[in-house]
Design a protein around this motif. Structure first.
Motif, PDB file in Angstrom:
ATOM      1  N   CYS A  46       0.610   4.542  -0.622  1.00  0.00           N
ATOM      2  CA  CYS A  46       0.220   5.846  -0.055  1.00  0.00           C
ATOM      3  C   CYS A  46      -0.782   5.533   1.050  1.00  0.00           C
ATOM      4  CB  CYS A  46      -0.436   6.720  -1.120  1.00  0.00           C
ATOM      5  SG  CYS A  46       0.622   7.059  -2.520  1.00  0.00           S
ATOM      6  N   ALA A  47      -0.304   5.055   2.158  1.00  0.00           N
ATOM      7  CA  ALA A  47      -1.194   4.352   3.097  1.00  0.00           C
ATOM      8  C   ALA A  47      -1.849   5.237   4.146  1.00  0.00           C
ATOM      9  CB  ALA A  47      -0.426   3.231   3.789  1.00  0.00           C
TER      10      ALA A  47
ATOM     11  N   ASP B  96       4.156   5.626   3.559  1.00  0.00           N
ATOM     12  CA  ASP B  96       3.655   6.987   3.350  1.00  0.00           C
ATOM     13  C   ASP B  96       4.846   7.923   3.413  1.00  0.00           C
ATOM     14  OD1 ASP B  96       0.606   8.240   3.367  1.00  0.00           O
ATOM     15  OD2 ASP B  96       2.153   9.696   3.935  1.00  0.00           O
TER      16      ASP B  96
ATOM     17  N   ALA C  77      -3.815   7.400  -4.504  1.00  0.00           N
ATOM     18  CA  ALA C  77      -2.994   8.585  -4.743  1.00  0.00           C
ATOM     19  C   ALA C  77      -3.527   9.830  -4.029  1.00  0.00           C
ATOM     20  CB  ALA C  77      -2.935   8.839  -6.240  1.00  0.00           C
ATOM     21  N   PRO C  78      -2.598  10.703  -3.595  1.00  0.00           N
ATOM     22  CA  PRO C  78      -3.044  12.017  -3.111  1.00  0.00           C
ATOM     23  C   PRO C  78      -3.790  12.704  -4.248  1.00  0.00           C
ATOM     24  CG  PRO C  78      -0.635  11.952  -3.379  1.00  0.00           C
ATOM     25  CD  PRO C  78      -1.141  10.564  -3.605  1.00  0.00           C
TER      26      PRO C  78
ATOM     27  N   GLY D  58      -4.338   5.056   6.927  1.00  0.00           N
ATOM     28  CA  GLY D  58      -4.322   3.622   7.189  1.00  0.00           C
ATOM     29  C   GLY D  58      -5.647   2.899   7.055  1.00  0.00           C
TER      30      GLY D  58
ATOM     31  N   ASP E  88       0.896  -1.163   0.000  1.00  0.00           N
ATOM     32  CA  ASP E  88       0.000   0.000   0.000  1.00  0.00           C
ATOM     33  C   ASP E  88       0.937   1.216   0.000  1.00  0.00           C
ATOM     34  OD1 ASP E  88      -1.768   2.048   0.441  1.00  0.00           O
ATOM     35  OD2 ASP E  88      -2.774   1.127   2.157  1.00  0.00           O
TER      36      ASP E  88
ATOM     37  N   LEU F  96       2.344  14.308  -9.721  1.00  0.00           N
ATOM     38  CA  LEU F  96       2.675  13.349  -8.657  1.00  0.00           C
ATOM     39  C   LEU F  96       1.958  12.013  -8.888  1.00  0.00           C
ATOM     40  CD1 LEU F  96       3.920  12.650  -5.917  1.00  0.00           C
ATOM     41  CD2 LEU F  96       2.035  13.874  -4.803  1.00  0.00           C
TER      42      LEU F  96
HETATM   43  C1  LIG Z   1      -5.505   9.625  -0.350  1.00  0.00           C
HETATM   44  S1  LIG Z   1      -4.380   9.555   0.959  1.00  0.00           S
HETATM   45  C2  LIG Z   1      -4.318   7.818   1.259  1.00  0.00           C
HETATM   46  C3  LIG Z   1      -5.475   7.320   2.116  1.00  0.00           C
HETATM   47  C4  LIG Z   1      -5.214   5.933   2.669  1.00  0.00           C
HETATM   48  N1  LIG Z   1      -4.904   4.980   1.633  1.00  0.00           N
HETATM   49  C5  LIG Z   1      -6.376   5.421   3.501  1.00  0.00           C
HETATM   50  O1  LIG Z   1      -7.200   4.652   2.975  1.00  0.00           O
HETATM   51  O2  LIG Z   1      -6.458   5.737   4.679  1.00  0.00           O
HETATM   52  C6  LIG Z   1      -2.853   9.816   0.132  1.00  0.00           C
HETATM   53  C7  LIG Z   1      -1.618   9.639   1.015  1.00  0.00           C
HETATM   54  O3  LIG Z   1      -0.492   9.710   0.131  1.00  0.00           O
HETATM   55  C8  LIG Z   1       0.586  10.234   0.853  1.00  0.00           C
HETATM   56  N2  LIG Z   1       1.608  10.662  -0.132  1.00  0.00           N
HETATM   57  C9  LIG Z   1       1.675  11.814  -0.819  1.00  0.00           C
HETATM   58  N3  LIG Z   1       2.744  11.789  -1.627  1.00  0.00           N
HETATM   59  C10 LIG Z   1       3.348  10.608  -1.451  1.00  0.00           C
HETATM   60  C11 LIG Z   1       4.511   9.998  -1.995  1.00  0.00           C
HETATM   61  N4  LIG Z   1       5.254  10.615  -2.904  1.00  0.00           N
HETATM   62  N5  LIG Z   1       4.858   8.764  -1.577  1.00  0.00           N
HETATM   63  C12 LIG Z   1       4.107   8.119  -0.643  1.00  0.00           C
HETATM   64  N6  LIG Z   1       3.010   8.648  -0.091  1.00  0.00           N
HETATM   65  C13 LIG Z   1       2.641   9.872  -0.486  1.00  0.00           C
HETATM   66  C14 LIG Z   1      -0.053  11.341   1.660  1.00  0.00           C
HETATM   67  O4  LIG Z   1       0.773  11.679   2.773  1.00  0.00           O
HETATM   68  C15 LIG Z   1      -1.386  10.735   2.056  1.00  0.00           C
HETATM   69  O5  LIG Z   1      -1.284  10.140   3.329  1.00  0.00           O
END
Ligand SMILES: C[S@@+](CC[C@H](N)C(=O)[O-])C[C@H]1O[C@@H](n2cnc3c(N)ncnc32)[C@H](O)[C@@H]1O
Length: 466
Positions: free
Chosen positions: A271-272, A296, A350-351, A275, A269, A379
Motif C-alpha cells: 500500500c505504497a 497501490d 494499511a489504509p 511513496g 510495499d 480491508l
Molecule cells: C496509509 S496509506 C500508505 C502510505 C504510504 N505507505 C507512505 O508511506 O507514503 C494507504 C494506501 O493504501 C492504498 N490502498 C487502499 N486499499 C488498497 C488495496 N486494496 N490495495 C493496495 N493499496 C490500497 C491507498 O490508496 C493508500 O495510498
C-alpha cells in the motif's frame, strides 16, 4: 480601494473554512493555493494558517460556546466567522476590539448587516471569559464524565476520545490512563514539526543539518526543521530527502531490519501511495542488493509513488528510477497480480482511520466516523492475509497503521493470526531499541505525546510452514 492586508488574511481564512464546510475541502491542499491567490506570505501567511488550523481544530470547543450564546438558526458562513472570532479572542493574542471588529466586518461583507450585528453582540460576550472559564462553565465535570469533559476541553469528537482512551489503556495497564489521554489530546492540538527523511544513498542527515535542520530524535534518517519551507532545502527540492514523520521512518526501517534467514532479495510495499516509506525502503534495499516492488490500488497514488522513487539527482535527468526499485504497479493488494510467496519482506501500511495523525490534518477529526473504522477493519484484515500469502516461508510481514485504534491494530493482527496456522507474531520492540516506552508488546505503539511522532503501530509477523 485596496483592502488592508489584515482583511485579506481573514477573508482567506474564512474562505478556507467555508470550503471545508461546504465541499469537504482538505485544508492542507486548499490553504496554500488560497494564500498564493491572495499573495500572502511571511507573517500574514503564518497568521492565516494559525487562524484556519486553530479555528478548525478547536471548533468542537468553540461550537459549544457559540451554541450557548446563539439560539437562532445561523446563515451559512456566520458560524465560520464566529469560530474565527472565538479563536482570536480565546486562543490567540489578538486584541479583543480587533478580533470583534474584523469578524463583524467579515460577516457584513459576506452575509449582511443583521447577522453582523448579531456576531458583534455574541463575540463581545465570548470575550468576557477565558477559554478555561468557558470550558469550566459548559463542559461536564471531570469527575462525572471524564470523556465528555475532555471532548469539549480538547475539541475532539467523543467517540475519538473513547477510542484513544481504549488504546492508551490497552497499551499501558496504568492507573493514570486519563492523564495520559489528556496529554495525547493536547498533543493533537499542536501542529507537528516538519520532519525530513534523508533517503539512504541519496542524501545524508549531515547535509540536511548543513541546510539548517536539526538531527532527528529517534531515526537515523531524520532531521527536523524548526521553521521555514522544506522546499528551501536543496535535497528536498531534488527529491533526495522527503517530508516524513519520524514514526513512519522508524516502522519502515524496522521492517527492513527484521532478521531474515535465507535470501533477502525481493521486498514488497503493498500500500505504497504516496511513496514516503517506499522511498526509504528502496534506498535501504539498494544498499543490500534487494529490489522493492511498490503497489497501490489507486492509479493517482501509484503515480505519486513513481514520482517519489524516480526524482532525478540534480543535473542527471536521464535517471528514471532510484536504484533498489523493481517497479511500481497499480494493484489491489487483496487480489494481487504477483505470485504467492514471492517476497522476502512485505510492508502493509494499511489504509486506516488516521487517528494517530490528527495533529497534521485539522479537519480530519470531524470527518471520520465510527462506521469508517468498521469498513477499514475488513480491508485491513484482507490486506494482512494477502501480505502473508505474498511472503515466502521464513519471510517477514510488517503490519503498520497510523492509528492506535485497537480495532484496527491489535484486533486485526489477532484476528488474522487466529485464522491461520502459517504465521507467528514476533516481538517488534527490539527493532526500535533506542525508543523507550513503546508498550508491553509484542507490537510497537508510538505516541505523539510520548515520542513526538504520529501514533504509528507496527506488528511483525513471520511466515512459517503450515
Ligand atoms: C496509509 S496509506 C500508505 C502510505 C504510504 N505507505 C507512505 O508511506 O507514503 C494507504 C494506501 O493504501 C492504498 N490502498 C487502499 N486499499 C488498497 C488495496 N486494496 N490495495 C493496495 N493499496 C490500497 C491507498 O490508496 C493508500 O495510498
Amino acid at each position: 480601494m485596496a483592502r488592508p492586508a489584515v482583511d485579506r488574511v481573514r477573508q482567506t481564512a474564512y474562505d478556507v473554512l467555508r470550503a471545508v464546510d461546504q465541499r469537504d475541502a482538505y485544508v492542507n491542499l486548499l490553504l496554500p493555493a488560497l494564500l498564493r491567490d491572495a499573495a500572502l506570505s511571511g507573517r500574514d501567511a503564518a497568521f492565516a494558517t494559525e487562524l484556519v488550523h486553530g479555528a478548525i481544530r478547536l471548533q468542537g470547543t468553540y461550537d459549544v460556546i457559540i451554541d450557548e450564546l446563539v439560539t437562532r438558526r445561523m446563515q451559512p458562513g456566520v458560524r465560520d466567522a464566529l469560530r474565527l472570532g472565538c479563536h482570536q479572542l480565546l486562543s490567540m493574542r489578538v486584541p479583543g476590539h480587533a478580533a470583534v471588529s474584523t469578524s463583524v466586518d467579515l460577516v457584513r461583507r459576506n452575509t449582511g448587516e443583521p447577522p453582523a450585528r448579531m456576531v458583534n453582540a455574541v463575540l463581545r460576550r465570548v470575550s468576557g471569559r477565558s477559554l478555561a472559564e468557558w470550558v469550566e462553565l459548559l463542559a461536564p465535570s471531570r469527575d462525572e464524565d471524564r470523556a465528555g469533559h475532555l471532548a469539549i476541553a480538547y475539541s475532539h469528537p467523543r467517540w475519538i476520545v473513547a477510542a484513544l482512551a481504549d488504546a492508551v489503556a490497552h497499551d499501558r495497564a496504568s492507573q493514570r490512563v486519563w492523564d495520559e489521554v489528556e496529554a495525547l489530546l493536547a498533543a493533537d492540538n499542536h501542529p507537528a514539526r516538519v520532519t525530513l527523511a534523508a533517503i539512504p544513498g541519496r542524501a545524508s542527515v549531515a547535509e540536511l543539518v548543513e541546510a539548517g535542520a536539526a538531527p532527528g530524535k529517534w531515526s537515523e534518517h531524520a532531521a527536523t526543521l524548526g521553521s521555514g519551507d522544506p522546499a528551501a532545502v536543496p535535497a528536498v527540492r531534488e527529491g533526495r530527502a522527503r517530508v516524513q514523520d519520524e514514526g513512519s521512518q522508524l516502522v519502515a526501517r524496522a521492517v527492513a531490519d527484521a532478521e531474515l534467514d535465507g535470501p533477502d532479495r525481493w521486498w514488497l510495499d503493498m500500500c505504497a501511495g504516496p511513496g514516503g516509506k517506499a522511498a526509504l525502503l528502496a534506498g535501504l534495499a539498494d544498499r543490500r542488493g534487494a529490489r522493492l516492488l511498490a503497489a497501490d490500488r489507486q492509479g493517482s497514488r501509484a503515480r505519486l509513488v513513481k514520482g517519489a522513487l524516480s526524482e532525478a539527482p540534480a543535473g542527471r535527468a536521464e535517471i528514471a528510477h532510484q536504484t533498489g526499485v523493481a517497479g511500481v504497479v497499480v494493484a489491489d493488494g487483496t487480489t494481487p497480480p504477483w505470485a504467492s510467496a514471492a517476497f522476502d519482506r512485505v510492508l502493509v501500511d494499511a489504509p486506516c482511520s488516521g487517528l494517530g495523525a490528527l495533529r497534521r490534518r485539522p479537519e480530519a477529526r470531524w470527518r471520520r466516523t465510527p462506521e469508517d473504522v468498521t469498513a477499514l477493519v475488513r480491508l485491513q484484515r484482507a490486506l494482512l492475509h494477502a501480505a502473508l500469502d505474498s511472503c515466502r516461508e521464513g519471510g517477514v510481514v510488517g503490519y503498520v497503521t497510523c492509528t492506535p485504534h485497537v480495532s484496527e491494530t491489535r484486533e486485526v493482527v489477532d484476528g488474522v493470526l487466529e485464522a491461520r496456522s502459517d504465521a507467528l507474531e514476533e516481538d517488534a520492540r527490539p527493532l526500535l531499541s533506542l525508543v523507550p516506552d513503546t508498550g508491553h508488546g509484542p507490537h510497537v505503539q508510538l505516541w505523539p505525546h510520548r515520542h513526538g511522532t504520529d501514533a504509528m503501530f507496527l506488528a511483525l509477523l513471520r511466515r512459517t510452514g503450515r
